[in-house]
Design a protein around this motif. Structure first.
Motif, PDB file in Angstrom:
ATOM      1  N   ARG A 277      51.159  -2.227  -7.636  1.00  0.00           N
ATOM      2  CA  ARG A 277      52.477  -1.628  -7.848  1.00  0.00           C
ATOM      3  C   ARG A 277      52.826  -1.637  -9.343  1.00  0.00           C
ATOM      4  O   ARG A 277      53.416  -0.684  -9.868  1.00  0.00           O
ATOM      5  CB  ARG A 277      53.544  -2.384  -7.059  1.00  0.00           C
ATOM      6  N   HIS A 278      52.464  -2.716 -10.012  1.00  0.00           N
ATOM      7  CA  HIS A 278      52.720  -2.830 -11.451  1.00  0.00           C
ATOM      8  C   HIS A 278      51.975  -1.740 -12.218  1.00  0.00           C
ATOM      9  O   HIS A 278      52.547  -1.080 -13.101  1.00  0.00           O
ATOM     10  CB  HIS A 278      52.294  -4.215 -11.929  1.00  0.00           C
TER      11      HIS A 278
ATOM     12  N   GLY B   2      43.043 -12.991  -5.460  1.00  0.00           N
ATOM     13  CA  GLY B   2      44.227 -13.718  -5.040  1.00  0.00           C
ATOM     14  C   GLY B   2      44.635 -13.295  -3.634  1.00  0.00           C
ATOM     15  O   GLY B   2      43.819 -12.827  -2.836  1.00  0.00           O
ATOM     16  N   SER B   3      45.912 -13.426  -3.336  1.00  0.00           N
ATOM     17  CA  SER B   3      46.421 -13.078  -2.009  1.00  0.00           C
ATOM     18  C   SER B   3      46.693 -11.582  -1.895  1.00  0.00           C
ATOM     19  O   SER B   3      46.670 -10.853  -2.900  1.00  0.00           O
ATOM     20  CB  SER B   3      47.722 -13.845  -1.754  1.00  0.00           C
ATOM     21  N   ASP B   4      46.956 -11.131  -0.667  1.00  0.00           N
ATOM     22  CA  ASP B   4      47.348  -9.734  -0.475  1.00  0.00           C
ATOM     23  C   ASP B   4      48.624  -9.430  -1.257  1.00  0.00           C
ATOM     24  O   ASP B   4      48.784  -8.333  -1.800  1.00  0.00           O
ATOM     25  CB  ASP B   4      47.564  -9.445   1.015  1.00  0.00           C
ATOM     26  N   ALA B   5      49.516 -10.388  -1.321  1.00  0.00           N
ATOM     27  CA  ALA B   5      50.756 -10.198  -2.080  1.00  0.00           C
ATOM     28  C   ALA B   5      50.458 -10.028  -3.572  1.00  0.00           C
ATOM     29  O   ALA B   5      51.085  -9.199  -4.251  1.00  0.00           O
ATOM     30  CB  ALA B   5      51.703 -11.364  -1.855  1.00  0.00           C
TER      31      ALA B   5
ATOM     32  N   ALA C  12      46.467   2.025  -1.840  1.00  0.00           N
ATOM     33  CA  ALA C  12      45.846   0.703  -1.739  1.00  0.00           C
ATOM     34  C   ALA C  12      46.904  -0.397  -1.743  1.00  0.00           C
ATOM     35  O   ALA C  12      46.791  -1.390  -1.010  1.00  0.00           O
ATOM     36  CB  ALA C  12      44.864   0.504  -2.900  1.00  0.00           C
ATOM     37  N   ALA C  13      47.963  -0.216  -2.535  1.00  0.00           N
ATOM     38  CA  ALA C  13      49.051  -1.196  -2.559  1.00  0.00           C
ATOM     39  C   ALA C  13      49.697  -1.314  -1.184  1.00  0.00           C
ATOM     40  O   ALA C  13      50.013  -2.420  -0.717  1.00  0.00           O
ATOM     41  CB  ALA C  13      50.086  -0.799  -3.604  1.00  0.00           C
TER      42      ALA C  13
ATOM     43  N   LEU D 158      47.126  -5.056 -18.404  1.00  0.00           N
ATOM     44  CA  LEU D 158      47.793  -4.523 -17.210  1.00  0.00           C
ATOM     45  C   LEU D 158      48.003  -5.580 -16.128  1.00  0.00           C
ATOM     46  O   LEU D 158      48.590  -5.281 -15.086  1.00  0.00           O
ATOM     47  CB  LEU D 158      46.974  -3.368 -16.622  1.00  0.00           C
ATOM     48  N   GLN D 159      47.546  -6.798 -16.354  1.00  0.00           N
ATOM     49  CA  GLN D 159      47.587  -7.802 -15.290  1.00  0.00           C
ATOM     50  C   GLN D 159      48.992  -8.370 -15.068  1.00  0.00           C
ATOM     51  O   GLN D 159      49.782  -8.498 -15.999  1.00  0.00           O
ATOM     52  CB  GLN D 159      46.619  -8.946 -15.604  1.00  0.00           C
ATOM     53  N   THR D 160      49.262  -8.711 -13.821  1.00  0.00           N
ATOM     54  CA  THR D 160      50.476  -9.438 -13.465  1.00  0.00           C
ATOM     55  C   THR D 160      50.169 -10.935 -13.469  1.00  0.00           C
ATOM     56  O   THR D 160      49.007 -11.353 -13.490  1.00  0.00           O
ATOM     57  CB  THR D 160      50.978  -9.046 -12.075  1.00  0.00           C
TER      58      THR D 160
END
Length: 284
Positions: free
Chosen positions: A188-189, A178-181, A274-275, A120-122
Protein backbone atom coordinates in the motif's frame (compact mmCIF):
# COMPACT_ATOMS: atom_id res chain seq x y z
CA UNK A 1 19.73 -2.18 0.08
CA UNK A 2 21.98 -1.68 2.98
CA UNK A 3 20.74 0.05 6.07
CA UNK A 4 21.22 3.72 6.67
CA UNK A 5 19.85 7.18 7.37
CA UNK A 6 20.33 10.61 5.85
CA UNK A 7 19.91 14.26 6.53
CA UNK A 8 20.92 16.63 9.32
CA UNK A 9 20.98 15.09 12.77
CA UNK A 10 21.22 11.50 11.58
CA UNK A 11 22.75 9.06 14.09
CA UNK A 12 26.52 9.16 14.24
CA UNK A 13 26.90 12.26 12.07
CA UNK A 14 30.57 13.35 12.26
CA UNK A 15 31.69 16.74 13.51
CA UNK A 16 33.58 17.20 10.26
CA UNK A 17 31.98 16.63 6.89
CA UNK A 18 32.88 16.09 3.26
CA UNK A 19 32.59 19.84 2.67
CA UNK A 20 35.45 20.33 5.15
CA UNK A 21 37.43 17.54 3.46
CA UNK A 22 36.98 19.30 0.13
CA UNK A 23 37.95 22.74 1.40
CA UNK A 24 41.07 21.30 3.02
CA UNK A 25 41.98 19.49 -0.19
CA UNK A 26 41.70 22.76 -2.11
CA UNK A 27 43.74 24.65 0.52
CA UNK A 28 46.54 22.06 0.65
CA UNK A 29 46.62 21.72 -3.16
CA UNK A 30 46.88 25.47 -3.70
CA UNK A 31 49.54 25.73 -0.98
CA UNK A 32 51.55 23.16 -2.89
CA UNK A 33 51.17 25.17 -6.09
CA UNK A 34 49.41 22.33 -7.91
CA UNK A 35 46.45 22.72 -10.28
CA UNK A 36 43.42 20.43 -10.20
CA UNK A 37 44.53 18.89 -13.49
CA UNK A 38 48.08 18.29 -12.23
CA UNK A 39 46.87 16.65 -9.00
CA UNK A 40 44.40 14.53 -10.96
CA UNK A 41 47.17 13.23 -13.21
CA UNK A 42 49.29 12.34 -10.20
CA UNK A 43 46.54 10.37 -8.44
CA UNK A 44 45.14 8.81 -11.63
CA UNK A 45 41.85 10.68 -12.04
CA UNK A 46 40.71 13.73 -14.01
CA UNK A 47 41.12 17.33 -12.95
CA UNK A 48 37.34 17.72 -13.02
CA UNK A 49 37.07 14.95 -10.43
CA UNK A 50 39.44 16.87 -8.16
CA UNK A 51 37.11 19.85 -8.50
CA UNK A 52 34.14 17.67 -7.57
CA UNK A 53 35.98 16.36 -4.50
CA UNK A 54 36.81 19.91 -3.47
CA UNK A 55 33.19 21.01 -3.82
CA UNK A 56 31.92 17.83 -2.05
CA UNK A 57 29.91 16.76 -5.10
CA UNK A 58 31.86 13.49 -5.01
CA UNK A 59 33.39 11.67 -2.05
CA UNK A 60 36.80 10.05 -2.62
CA UNK A 61 37.43 6.48 -1.60
CA UNK A 62 40.10 5.75 0.99
CA UNK A 63 42.73 4.66 -1.54
CA UNK A 64 42.43 7.99 -3.33
CA UNK A 65 42.68 9.89 -0.03
CA UNK A 66 45.95 8.04 0.61
CA UNK A 67 47.25 9.20 -2.76
CA UNK A 68 46.38 12.79 -1.84
CA UNK A 69 48.50 12.39 1.27
CA UNK A 70 51.41 11.06 -0.76
CA UNK A 71 51.30 13.75 -3.43
CA UNK A 72 50.62 16.69 -1.09
CA UNK A 73 52.92 15.40 1.69
CA UNK A 74 50.17 15.64 4.32
CA UNK A 75 51.30 12.76 6.55
CA UNK A 76 48.07 10.72 6.46
CA UNK A 77 45.82 13.74 7.05
CA UNK A 78 43.34 13.03 4.26
CA UNK A 79 43.26 9.27 4.76
CA UNK A 80 42.55 9.71 8.50
CA UNK A 81 39.80 12.19 7.74
CA UNK A 82 38.30 9.88 5.12
CA UNK A 83 38.31 6.96 7.56
CA UNK A 84 36.61 9.10 10.21
CA UNK A 85 33.87 10.15 7.81
CA UNK A 86 33.26 6.62 6.57
CA UNK A 87 33.40 4.97 10.01
CA UNK A 88 31.02 7.50 11.57
CA UNK A 89 28.40 6.84 8.93
CA UNK A 90 25.27 4.94 10.08
CA UNK A 91 25.40 2.89 6.89
CA UNK A 92 27.13 -0.39 6.20
CA UNK A 93 30.70 0.36 5.07
CA UNK A 94 30.12 -0.80 1.51
CA UNK A 95 26.98 1.35 1.17
CA UNK A 96 28.07 4.56 2.91
CA UNK A 97 29.30 6.39 -0.18
CA UNK A 98 26.29 5.36 -2.28
CA UNK A 99 23.95 6.60 0.46
CA UNK A 100 25.66 9.99 0.41
CA UNK A 101 25.25 10.15 -3.36
CA UNK A 102 21.52 9.48 -3.04
CA UNK A 103 21.11 12.69 -1.06
CA UNK A 104 22.76 14.63 -3.92
CA UNK A 105 21.09 12.90 -6.86
CA UNK A 106 18.47 14.46 -9.10
CA UNK A 107 17.30 11.07 -10.37
CA UNK A 108 17.62 7.56 -8.95
CA UNK A 109 16.84 4.55 -11.13
CA UNK A 110 16.86 1.28 -9.22
CA UNK A 111 16.12 -2.36 -9.99
CA UNK A 112 15.62 -4.94 -7.26
CA UNK A 113 15.08 -8.67 -7.86
CA UNK A 114 14.18 -9.89 -4.36
CA UNK A 115 13.45 -7.09 -1.87
CA UNK A 116 11.71 -3.73 -1.86
CA UNK A 117 14.45 -1.06 -2.24
CA UNK A 118 15.40 0.56 1.06
CA UNK A 119 14.04 3.99 0.09
CA UNK A 120 10.58 2.45 -0.37
CA UNK A 121 10.49 0.19 2.69
CA UNK A 122 8.07 0.53 5.58
CA UNK A 123 9.10 -0.02 9.18
CA UNK A 124 7.42 -3.42 9.52
CA UNK A 125 8.91 -4.70 6.27
CA UNK A 126 12.39 -3.36 7.11
CA UNK A 127 12.28 -5.00 10.54
CA UNK A 128 11.43 -8.35 8.96
CA UNK A 129 14.29 -7.94 6.47
CA UNK A 130 16.85 -7.19 9.20
CA UNK A 131 15.61 -10.08 11.35
CA UNK A 132 15.85 -12.54 8.45
CA UNK A 133 19.23 -11.30 7.21
CA UNK A 134 20.95 -11.32 10.62
CA UNK A 135 18.97 -13.60 12.95
CA UNK A 136 21.78 -13.89 15.51
CA UNK A 137 22.40 -10.17 15.88
CA UNK A 138 21.00 -8.51 19.04
CA UNK A 139 17.51 -7.13 18.53
CA UNK A 140 18.61 -3.60 19.46
CA UNK A 141 21.22 -3.61 16.70
CA UNK A 142 18.55 -4.58 14.20
CA UNK A 143 16.29 -1.83 15.55
CA UNK A 144 19.10 0.68 14.98
CA UNK A 145 19.19 -0.48 11.38
CA UNK A 146 15.44 -0.06 11.04
CA UNK A 147 15.58 3.48 12.44
CA UNK A 148 18.40 4.44 10.10
CA UNK A 149 16.58 3.00 7.11
CA UNK A 150 13.41 4.91 7.97
CA UNK A 151 15.45 8.11 8.30
CA UNK A 152 16.96 7.52 4.88
CA UNK A 153 13.52 6.88 3.36
CA UNK A 154 12.49 10.39 4.39
CA UNK A 155 14.66 11.59 1.54
CA UNK A 156 11.67 11.00 -0.74
CA UNK A 157 9.52 13.47 1.18
CA UNK A 158 12.07 16.30 1.31
CA UNK A 159 11.55 19.48 -0.76
CA UNK A 160 14.53 18.54 -2.90
CA UNK A 161 13.61 14.86 -3.25
CA UNK A 162 15.12 13.14 -6.28
CA UNK A 163 12.91 11.54 -8.89
CA UNK A 164 12.86 7.80 -8.22
CA UNK A 165 12.19 5.22 -10.94
CA UNK A 166 11.96 1.75 -9.39
CA UNK A 167 11.62 -1.56 -11.21
CA UNK A 168 10.47 -4.35 -8.90
CA UNK A 169 10.66 -7.99 -9.86
CA UNK A 170 7.28 -9.68 -9.48
CA UNK A 171 8.82 -12.03 -6.90
CA UNK A 172 8.92 -9.08 -4.48
CA UNK A 173 5.12 -8.98 -4.56
CA UNK A 174 4.71 -12.74 -4.21
CA UNK A 175 7.27 -13.66 -1.53
CA UNK A 176 5.96 -12.70 1.95
CA UNK A 177 8.42 -10.75 4.06
CA UNK A 178 7.19 -10.57 7.65
CA UNK A 179 3.48 -10.97 8.33
CA UNK A 180 0.61 -10.56 5.88
CA UNK A 181 -0.06 -7.23 7.58
CA UNK A 182 3.55 -6.16 6.96
CA UNK A 183 3.26 -7.07 3.28
CA UNK A 184 -0.10 -5.38 2.85
CA UNK A 185 1.21 -2.21 4.48
CA UNK A 186 4.37 -2.28 2.38
CA UNK A 187 2.55 -2.67 -0.91
CA UNK A 188 0.00 0.00 0.00
CA UNK A 189 2.90 2.33 0.81
CA UNK A 190 4.48 1.73 -2.59
CA UNK A 191 1.14 2.29 -4.31
CA UNK A 192 0.63 5.62 -2.54
CA UNK A 193 4.10 6.80 -3.46
CA UNK A 194 3.55 5.72 -7.07
CA UNK A 195 0.44 7.91 -7.24
CA UNK A 196 2.55 11.00 -6.45
CA UNK A 197 4.76 12.98 -8.77
CA UNK A 198 8.25 11.93 -7.59
CA UNK A 199 8.14 8.13 -7.68
CA UNK A 200 7.44 5.89 -10.68
CA UNK A 201 7.17 2.12 -10.16
CA UNK A 202 7.12 -0.69 -12.70
CA UNK A 203 6.82 -4.41 -12.08
CA UNK A 204 8.95 -6.80 -14.12
CA UNK A 205 6.60 -9.79 -14.46
CA UNK A 206 7.53 -13.46 -14.47
CA UNK A 207 6.31 -13.54 -18.08
CA UNK A 208 9.28 -11.35 -19.07
CA UNK A 209 11.47 -14.45 -18.61
CA UNK A 210 15.19 -13.68 -19.12
CA UNK A 211 16.05 -9.99 -18.99
CA UNK A 212 19.01 -7.63 -18.79
CA UNK A 213 19.24 -7.41 -14.98
CA UNK A 214 18.96 -11.03 -13.90
CA UNK A 215 22.28 -10.77 -12.04
CA UNK A 216 21.20 -8.56 -9.16
CA UNK A 217 20.51 -5.15 -7.64
CA UNK A 218 21.39 -2.07 -9.65
CA UNK A 219 21.01 1.64 -8.94
CA UNK A 220 21.97 4.45 -11.32
CA UNK A 221 22.10 8.04 -10.04
CA UNK A 222 22.37 11.29 -12.00
CA UNK A 223 23.36 14.75 -10.79
CA UNK A 224 23.00 18.36 -11.90
CA UNK A 225 26.72 19.09 -12.31
CA UNK A 226 28.48 15.72 -12.15
CA UNK A 227 28.59 12.53 -14.23
CA UNK A 228 26.23 9.66 -13.33
CA UNK A 229 27.32 6.82 -11.07
CA UNK A 230 26.04 3.28 -10.61
CA UNK A 231 25.87 1.10 -7.53
CA UNK A 232 25.62 -2.69 -7.56
CA UNK A 233 24.99 -4.78 -4.46
CA UNK A 234 25.12 -8.38 -3.33
CA UNK A 235 24.89 -10.08 0.08
CA UNK A 236 26.86 -7.94 2.58
CA UNK A 237 28.79 -6.29 -0.26
CA UNK A 238 28.41 -3.47 -2.74
CA UNK A 239 30.42 -1.46 -5.23
CA UNK A 240 30.12 2.10 -6.48
CA UNK A 241 30.95 2.42 -10.18
CA UNK A 242 31.93 5.68 -11.84
CA UNK A 243 33.83 4.60 -14.95
CA UNK A 244 31.79 6.20 -17.79
CA UNK A 245 31.89 3.11 -19.98
CA UNK A 246 30.71 0.83 -17.17
CA UNK A 247 28.01 3.26 -16.03
CA UNK A 248 26.82 3.49 -19.63
CA UNK A 249 26.38 -0.29 -19.74
CA UNK A 250 24.44 -0.15 -16.46
CA UNK A 251 22.15 2.54 -17.87
CA UNK A 252 21.55 0.43 -20.99
CA UNK A 253 20.73 -2.64 -18.89
CA UNK A 254 18.24 -0.64 -16.83
CA UNK A 255 16.63 0.68 -20.01
CA UNK A 256 16.28 -2.86 -21.39
CA UNK A 257 14.65 -4.06 -18.17
CA UNK A 258 12.38 -1.01 -18.17
CA UNK A 259 11.26 -1.92 -21.70
CA UNK A 260 10.37 -5.45 -20.52
CA UNK A 261 8.43 -4.27 -17.46
CA UNK A 262 4.71 -3.62 -17.20
CA UNK A 263 3.49 -0.06 -17.69
CA UNK A 264 3.21 2.09 -14.56
CA UNK A 265 -0.61 1.86 -14.57
CA UNK A 266 -0.67 -1.91 -14.98
CA UNK A 267 2.09 -2.24 -12.38
CA UNK A 268 0.10 -0.15 -9.90
CA UNK A 269 -2.94 -2.36 -10.44
CA UNK A 270 -0.85 -5.50 -9.81
CA UNK A 271 0.65 -4.01 -6.62
CA UNK A 272 -2.77 -3.03 -5.28
CA UNK A 273 -4.19 -6.44 -6.16
CA UNK A 274 -1.37 -8.16 -4.28
CA UNK A 275 -1.97 -5.86 -1.29
CA UNK A 276 -5.63 -6.94 -1.23
CA UNK A 277 -4.59 -10.60 -1.20
CA UNK A 278 -2.41 -10.03 1.86
CA UNK A 279 -5.18 -8.06 3.52
CA UNK A 280 -7.53 -11.04 3.03
CA UNK A 281 -4.84 -13.19 4.63
CA UNK A 282 -4.95 -10.92 7.69
CA UNK A 283 -8.71 -11.47 7.96
CA UNK A 284 -8.56 -15.26 7.66
Amino acid sequence: MASGGSGPGRPGRPKIGWEFFGSELRRRREAAGVTQQELGERVFCSGSYIGQFESAVRKPQLELARRFDEELDTDGYFSRMCEELVNSSPFADYFAEAAEFQTLATTICTYSPTLVPGLLQTEGYARAVFRAAQPFRPAERNEEGVRSRMARARLLTSPTAPELWAILDESILRRPIGSDADMAGQLRHIAELAKGDRVLVQVLPFSARAHALLEGNLTVMTFVDAPPVAYVEGPFSGELLDDPAVVGKCEASFDHARASALSPDVSLAMIESAAKEYERGCEA
